[in-house]
Design a protein around this motif. Structure first.
Motif, PDB file in Angstrom:
ATOM      1  N   UNK A 181     -98.284 -11.452  89.795  1.00 15.99           N
ATOM      2  CA  UNK A 181     -97.634 -12.743  90.049  1.00 15.99           C
ATOM      3  C   UNK A 181     -96.190 -12.710  89.553  1.00 15.99           C
ATOM      4  N   UNK A 182     -95.977 -12.035  88.426  1.00 14.26           N
ATOM      5  CA  UNK A 182     -94.612 -11.956  87.895  1.00 14.26           C
ATOM      6  C   UNK A 182     -93.716 -11.132  88.838  1.00 14.26           C
ATOM      7  N   UNK A 183     -94.271 -10.092  89.461  1.00 18.88           N
ATOM      8  CA  UNK A 183     -93.505  -9.308  90.439  1.00 18.88           C
ATOM      9  C   UNK A 183     -93.065 -10.210  91.607  1.00 18.88           C
ATOM     10  N   UNK A 184     -94.001 -11.026  92.081  1.00 26.16           N
ATOM     11  CA  UNK A 184     -93.695 -11.936  93.195  1.00 26.16           C
ATOM     12  C   UNK A 184     -92.667 -12.974  92.738  1.00 26.16           C
ATOM     13  N   UNK A 185     -92.899 -13.512  91.540  1.00 29.41           N
ATOM     14  CA  UNK A 185     -92.014 -14.560  91.022  1.00 29.41           C
ATOM     15  C   UNK A 185     -90.592 -14.038  90.825  1.00 29.41           C
ATOM     16  N   UNK A 186     -90.482 -12.803  90.307  1.00 26.89           N
ATOM     17  CA  UNK A 186     -89.153 -12.233  90.047  1.00 26.89           C
ATOM     18  C   UNK A 186     -88.371 -12.121  91.355  1.00 26.89           C
ATOM     19  N   UNK A 187     -89.072 -11.684  92.396  1.00 27.97           N
ATOM     20  CA  UNK A 187     -88.413 -11.540  93.695  1.00 27.97           C
ATOM     21  C   UNK A 187     -88.027 -12.924  94.256  1.00 27.97           C
ATOM     22  N   UNK A 188     -88.922 -13.885  94.078  1.00 30.73           N
ATOM     23  CA  UNK A 188     -88.644 -15.242  94.576  1.00 30.73           C
ATOM     24  C   UNK A 188     -87.416 -15.826  93.876  1.00 30.73           C
ATOM     25  N   UNK A 189     -87.312 -15.597  92.567  1.00 32.43           N
ATOM     26  CA  UNK A 189     -86.148 -16.114  91.823  1.00 32.43           C
ATOM     27  C   UNK A 189     -84.882 -15.405  92.279  1.00 32.43           C
ATOM     28  N   UNK A 190     -84.993 -14.084  92.391  1.00 30.67           N
ATOM     29  CA  UNK A 190     -83.805 -13.294  92.753  1.00 30.67           C
ATOM     30  C   UNK A 190     -83.296 -13.655  94.149  1.00 30.67           C
ATOM     31  N   UNK A 191     -84.227 -13.855  95.108  1.00 34.73           N
ATOM     32  CA  UNK A 191     -83.818 -14.052  96.503  1.00 34.73           C
ATOM     33  C   UNK A 191     -83.897 -15.520  96.924  1.00 34.73           C
ATOM     34  N   UNK A 192     -84.084 -16.393  95.959  1.00 30.84           N
ATOM     35  CA  UNK A 192     -84.113 -17.831  96.218  1.00 30.84           C
ATOM     36  C   UNK A 192     -85.169 -18.217  97.260  1.00 30.84           C
ATOM     37  N   UNK A 193     -86.405 -17.760  97.033  1.00 30.55           N
ATOM     38  CA  UNK A 193     -87.498 -18.016  97.974  1.00 30.55           C
ATOM     39  C   UNK A 193     -88.436 -19.085  97.438  1.00 30.55           C
ATOM     40  N   UNK A 194     -89.150 -19.709  98.352  1.00 31.87           N
ATOM     41  CA  UNK A 194     -90.214 -20.647  97.977  1.00 31.87           C
ATOM     42  C   UNK A 194     -91.543 -19.900  98.057  1.00 31.87           C
ATOM     43  N   UNK A 195     -92.412 -20.086  97.074  1.00 30.18           N
ATOM     44  CA  UNK A 195     -93.769 -19.530  97.166  1.00 30.18           C
ATOM     45  C   UNK A 195     -94.716 -20.655  97.582  1.00 30.18           C
ATOM     46  N   UNK A 196     -95.404 -20.441  98.707  1.00 29.61           N
ATOM     47  CA  UNK A 196     -96.421 -21.380  99.178  1.00 29.61           C
ATOM     48  C   UNK A 196     -97.744 -20.846  98.626  1.00 29.61           C
ATOM     49  N   UNK A 197     -98.240 -21.460  97.572  1.00 19.29           N
ATOM     50  CA  UNK A 197     -99.359 -20.880  96.832  1.00 19.29           C
ATOM     51  C   UNK A 197    -100.651 -21.659  97.079  1.00 19.29           C
ATOM     52  N   UNK A 198    -101.506 -21.070  97.881  1.00 20.20           N
ATOM     53  CA  UNK A 198    -102.781 -21.697  98.246  1.00 20.20           C
ATOM     54  C   UNK A 198    -103.805 -21.334  97.169  1.00 20.20           C
ATOM     55  N   UNK A 199    -104.168 -22.338  96.360  1.00 15.96           N
ATOM     56  CA  UNK A 199    -105.042 -22.093  95.205  1.00 15.96           C
ATOM     57  C   UNK A 199    -106.372 -22.824  95.352  1.00 15.96           C
ATOM     58  N   UNK A 200    -106.813 -22.925  96.602  1.00 17.92           N
ATOM     59  CA  UNK A 200    -107.991 -23.737  96.907  1.00 17.92           C
ATOM     60  C   UNK A 200    -109.268 -23.209  96.232  1.00 17.92           C
ATOM     61  N   UNK A 201    -109.289 -21.912  95.860  1.00 20.49           N
ATOM     62  CA  UNK A 201    -110.471 -21.350  95.181  1.00 20.49           C
ATOM     63  C   UNK A 201    -110.267 -21.229  93.674  1.00 20.49           C
ATOM     64  N   UNK A 202    -109.359 -22.003  93.103  1.00 19.83           N
ATOM     65  CA  UNK A 202    -109.007 -21.826  91.679  1.00 19.83           C
ATOM     66  C   UNK A 202    -110.224 -21.823  90.752  1.00 19.83           C
ATOM     67  N   UNK A 203    -111.246 -22.617  91.082  1.00 23.25           N
ATOM     68  CA  UNK A 203    -112.396 -22.730  90.178  1.00 23.25           C
ATOM     69  C   UNK A 203    -113.566 -21.840  90.576  1.00 23.25           C
ATOM     70  N   UNK A 204    -113.412 -21.098  91.673  1.00 24.21           N
ATOM     71  CA  UNK A 204    -114.504 -20.220  92.102  1.00 24.21           C
ATOM     72  C   UNK A 204    -114.091 -18.807  91.716  1.00 24.21           C
ATOM     73  N   UNK A 205    -114.401 -18.489  90.477  1.00 20.92           N
ATOM     74  CA  UNK A 205    -113.800 -17.343  89.806  1.00 20.92           C
ATOM     75  C   UNK A 205    -114.877 -16.646  88.978  1.00 20.92           C
ATOM     76  N   UNK A 206    -114.962 -15.318  89.104  1.00 22.12           N
ATOM     77  CA  UNK A 206    -115.994 -14.554  88.386  1.00 22.12           C
ATOM     78  C   UNK A 206    -115.392 -13.611  87.360  1.00 22.12           C
ATOM     79  N   UNK A 207    -114.199 -13.138  87.639  1.00 25.33           N
ATOM     80  CA  UNK A 207    -113.533 -12.193  86.729  1.00 25.33           C
ATOM     81  C   UNK A 207    -112.080 -12.589  86.621  1.00 25.33           C
ATOM     82  N   UNK A 208    -111.489 -12.294  85.463  1.00 26.11           N
ATOM     83  CA  UNK A 208    -110.061 -12.574  85.297  1.00 26.11           C
ATOM     84  C   UNK A 208    -109.825 -14.066  85.103  1.00 26.11           C
ATOM     85  N   UNK A 209    -108.583 -14.456  85.276  1.00 23.66           N
ATOM     86  CA  UNK A 209    -108.155 -15.816  84.967  1.00 23.66           C
ATOM     87  C   UNK A 209    -107.288 -16.274  86.122  1.00 23.66           C
ATOM     88  N   UNK A 210    -107.443 -17.547  86.537  1.00 24.03           N
ATOM     89  CA  UNK A 210    -106.545 -18.043  87.583  1.00 24.03           C
ATOM     90  C   UNK A 210    -105.229 -18.477  86.955  1.00 24.03           C
TER      91      UNK A 210
END
Ligand code: PLP
Length: 387
Positions: A181-210
């Motif tokens: 996510x930081x790789x994506x964010x760094x590029x978005x900041x550098x190139x002035x991009x918007x991230x359209x972040x679809x997080x509809x499964x945020x709570x359906x999670x088995x491993x890791x952290x959302x």
């Protein structure tokens, strides 16, 4: 014959929804479309009935009823420590589907580009076309469905306006890591991009952290966080979602939304406020019950001869069919829905047209009762002989 528009002519009907129709025609167990066949939470349904009985039956404010927007902001604060102004940063929409297209239309001009990770939830392709935008695809590669940061960087051109992100991911089950996510964010900041972040499964999670990408430094002002009641509260038919963004982006999204749909169903927004106030235990139980379904399905698929890994999040399994058939994904999925009667989605629906990567894969959705999954498992147990 009146002609149809170039835009409408340039994408096909949704394969997922077509598979659902084939399931009905063949009496198949529908593991194609991602909707639950079990009940929504009682308290949420009661709130909807009560709202209708109390005559909350007229238009809500176009960008969403105030109590619902307040509930969205309160939950984002409780869950992720985000500070969101419900008056200026939330647009309530008809599902995450409308939130995504309204956001893209609000940000991207015809002739511009958006970056889309591939495989992708099939709506993002037509979303780009309807906005007159060109999608630039960046591959997610198995086994971890990770991307090459250089490929991502190379996909961004002077015409790029945004990156579509979906984590936890449909169809791969991938949960993007903090580093990715930081790789994506760094590029978005550098190139002035918007991230359209679809997080509809945020709570359906088995491993890791959302991790909402909006929580990374400098990202709140350039992220549109998209979500909905659909998956978390098992109400895909209610068509209630939302977009959270900066006040500047929100005022553009609200205008597009107003003229697209006016607004989402008023009584269901009232019920949504009740849903979003459910205690933390609701989300723990949700993830636990999905883990049980996931493990049952993955076990059944292995037993039937598919090669697949358990997803880290969302409620889909992408399964490799190589051990079972020489047919391609579409032919195999069509045969499976007719006999033994299990609906799935051909993998190629999640890649751009003509891409070979999905041809050996089919997608199973498991937001289903345990008995539905057992019935599918029984049907699938015999398919090895079909080769
Ligand atoms: N986004 C993703 C990643 C999905 O998988 C789906 C449904 O399958 C949606 C959005 C659709 O959401 P909604 O029903 O809220 O429009």
């Amino acid at each position: 014959m009146p002609r149809i528009s170039r835009k409408a002519g340039s994408f096909t009907e949704s394969v997922i929804r077509e598979m659902t129709r084939l399931c009905v025609a063949h009496g198949a167990v529908n593991l194609a479309q991602g909707f639950p066949d079990f009940a929504a939470p009682e308290a949420v349904k009661e709130a909807a009935w009560e709202a209708i009985a109390a005559d909350l039956n007229q238009y809500a404010i176009t960008w969403g009823a105030k109590p619902f927007r307040e509930a969205i902001a309160a939950k984002a604060s409780r869950t992720y420590g985000l500070t969101i102004d419900p008056e200026r940063q939330i647009t309530v929409t008809c599902g995450a589907t409308e939130a995504m297209i309204a956001s893209i239309l609000a940000v991207v001009d015809p002739g511009e580009e958006i970056v889309v990770f591939e495989p992708f939830y099939e709506n993002y392709g037509p979303d780009a076309i309807l906005a007159g935008a060109t999608p630039r695809f960046v591959s997610l590669r198995p086994p971890h469905w990770s991307f090459d940061p250089d490929e991502l960087r190379a996909a961004v051109t002077p015409r790029t306006r945004g990156i579509v992100l979906n984590t936890p991911n449909n169809p791969t089950g991938k949960v993007f890591t903090g580093e990715e996510l930081e790789t994506i964010a760094a590029l978005a900041r550098e190139r002035d991009l918007v991230v359209f972040s679809d997080e509809i499964y945020e709570h359906i999670l088995y491993e890791g952290r959302h991790i909402p990408i909006a929580t990374l430094p400098g990202m709140a002002e350039r992220t549109v966080t998209i979500n909905a009641l659909s998956k978390t509260y098992s109400v895909t038919g209610w068509r209630v979602g939302w977009a959270i963004a900066s006040p500047e982006l929100t005022s553009a999204i609200r205008k597009v939304h107003d003229f697209l749909t006016v607004g989402a169903a008023a009584p269901l927004q009232a019920a949504g406020a009740v849903a979003l106030a459910l205690p933390a235990s609701y989300y723990e139980e949700l993830a636990g019950s999905y883990r049980e379904r996931r493990d049952l399905l993955v076990g059944a698929l292995h037993a039937a001869g598919f090669a697949c890994a358990p997803p880290a999040g969302a409620y889909y399994v992408l399964a490799d069919i190589t051990g079972l058939t020489d047919e391609d994904d579409a032919a195999f999925a069509r045969r499976l829905v007719a006999d033994p009667g299990v609906g799935t989605v051909p993998g190629s629906s999640f890649w751009r047209a003509g891409a070979p990567a999905g041809k050996r894969l089919i997608r199973f959705a498991f937001p289903k009762k345990i008995e539905t999954l057992r019935a599918a498992a029984e049907r699938l147990a015999g398919i090895r002989v079909a080769r």
